[in-house]
Write an enzyme that holds these catalytic residues in place. Sequence first.
Site, PDB file in Angstrom:
ATOM      1  N   HIS A  92      39.875  67.920  78.531  1.00 43.28           N
ATOM      2  CA  HIS A  92      41.283  68.238  78.823  1.00 43.28           C
ATOM      3  C   HIS A  92      42.138  68.083  77.570  1.00 43.28           C
ATOM      4  CE1 HIS A  92      42.707  64.012  79.205  1.00 43.28           C
ATOM      5  NE2 HIS A  92      41.551  63.779  79.782  1.00 43.28           N
ATOM      6  N   ASP A 120      40.610  60.314  74.456  1.00 44.73           N
ATOM      7  CA  ASP A 120      40.985  60.843  75.776  1.00 44.73           C
ATOM      8  C   ASP A 120      42.084  61.890  75.611  1.00 44.73           C
ATOM      9  OD1 ASP A 120      41.264  61.221  78.466  1.00 44.73           O
ATOM     10  OD2 ASP A 120      42.295  59.340  78.851  1.00 44.73           O
ATOM     11  N   GLU A 132      45.173  67.244  83.027  1.00 46.01           N
ATOM     12  CA  GLU A 132      44.264  66.361  83.763  1.00 46.01           C
ATOM     13  C   GLU A 132      44.924  65.035  84.088  1.00 46.01           C
ATOM     14  OE1 GLU A 132      41.255  63.160  84.306  1.00 46.01           O
ATOM     15  OE2 GLU A 132      42.749  63.303  82.748  1.00 46.01           O
ATOM     16  N   GLU A 133      45.755  64.548  83.154  1.00 42.67           N
ATOM     17  CA  GLU A 133      46.256  63.179  83.289  1.00 42.67           C
ATOM     18  C   GLU A 133      47.245  62.979  84.423  1.00 42.67           C
ATOM     19  OE1 GLU A 133      44.919  60.822  82.015  1.00 42.67           O
ATOM     20  OE2 GLU A 133      44.159  61.260  80.021  1.00 42.67           O
ATOM     21  N   ASP A 178      34.747  63.722  79.058  1.00 38.47           N
ATOM     22  CA  ASP A 178      36.034  63.050  79.197  1.00 38.47           C
ATOM     23  C   ASP A 178      35.822  61.546  79.418  1.00 38.47           C
ATOM     24  OD1 ASP A 178      38.703  62.467  79.474  1.00 38.47           O
ATOM     25  OD2 ASP A 178      38.809  63.103  81.569  1.00 38.47           O
ATOM     26  N   HIS A 186      44.430  55.306  77.461  1.00 31.03           N
ATOM     27  CA  HIS A 186      45.848  55.434  77.848  1.00 31.03           C
ATOM     28  C   HIS A 186      46.765  54.422  77.143  1.00 31.03           C
ATOM     29  CE1 HIS A 186      44.696  57.380  81.984  1.00 31.03           C
ATOM     30  NE2 HIS A 186      44.170  58.003  80.951  1.00 31.03           N
TER      31      HIS A 186
HETATM   32 ZN   LIG Z   1      40.762  61.932  80.079  1.00 31.74          ZN
END
Ligand SMILES: [Zn+2]
Length: 454
Positions: free
Chosen positions: A277, A289, A323-324, A351, A421
């Site tokens: 993503h 990520d 995606e997030e 991912d 994140h």
């Molecule tokens: Zn991800």
Amino acid sequence: MRKIITLAVLFTVSSFTYAQQTDSAVIRSIYDYTLTQSDCYKNLDYLCNKIGGRLSGSENAEKAVQYTKSVMENYDFDKVYLQEVMVPHWVRGEKEEGYFINKKTKTPVRICALGGSIATPKSGIQAQIIEVKDLDELKKLSKEKVKGKILFLNRPMNPKHIETFKAYSEAGYQRRDGARLASRYGAAGVIVRSLGFSNDPSPHTGAMNDTTEARVPAIAISPIDADKLSEELKKNPSLEFYYKTNCQTLPDAKSYNVIGEIKGSEFPDEIILVGGHLDSWDLAQGAHDDGAGCMQSIEVLRTFQKLGIKPKRTIRAVMFMNEENGTKGALKYAEEAKEKKLKHLAAIESDAGGFTPRGFGIDGAKEAMDKIASWKTLLDDYDLHELGPGGTGVDIGPLKAQGATLLGFRPDSQRYFDIHHSTADNFDRVSKRELELGAASMSALVYLIDKYGL
Ligand SMILES: [Zn+2]
């Protein structure tokens, strides 16, 4: 210079008709090429350091769309195009601030709003804290006790699990549902312990479920700060916490999935998808990520092209958007695939970080599982020992209903939640070699699926 020429000649001369070579020779060539001449690290460097964090709807997300499109166009893949999709557009706003006040002493705490949260009032929120370690503790509390206070969900990730994703999924409800739970209890706000292990100094953001029900401003603090706050609360249960956030949800924005493909020579209508993503959280560069997964996916196509491996089936790299915080890109992709009656033989998602490859998680019919398992001896030499049922990927998930065998690239998981994140997910945390090994392992798997079908 001489060395460069020699390598170039080597790869031109050995540019084989791959059908004549043994599988192990082809896979060896894929690894040799990727570990000496891949572009994925360089491309990830650009995405991270020249563009950076790219939350859906942001200017950076748009830049990332244009950048990955141009990368694939420059490689001269058979087809490169954008697929339009409307995405949520949440922004963090300027400076966030937090501290606790113990007997008039203010101790600053690094905070971050959770994705999709509402903001605090302009003057912030200040209130006493109610700490709970888990849902059972919360259930025992009366609404009167929580009302008007700040709920503090402080369940640590269980360090005893070897597979870190297991610890993540156990503790994940705090972030996903914390604000909803706090709203139900009439709390003024919610503080969530970040989903990292106990020595982690960074707050981690992430998406929340059903934000319509979550009417309190939600923030995360780092595991280290969560432990510190918990200790202080033991000494002084009536200490107060102050925080101020400025986030808001803007109208949905137009964005894109970015798609590139190499057409199959025998079965062009059968697609093998590799993807990641393109959007990322805004606190860092989104290196692991999921910039890593995007660049690895592009590298798979580039490797086939550079080695002169002509696939029988169409190989498609997809950079999914959003995606997030919405998975709108994945839903759009699957919806169009259904409308056009596309046949996805397999979909592989990377991912889980650009770390040392361990194997692939598989979700598919028994025959497909058995076939992939029969390649074990070919992949064992490359440390791809894990080839069995397991998690695959959020973006490819909707393709299962259309008959695709789903595969999730599975790297070593030990360091993933140190960066996930948080402000730490930057290019400097990515190992060139590990990233390339991941790209090569995806190429090797795509080669086998393409040659033998599933
Ligand atoms: Zn991800």
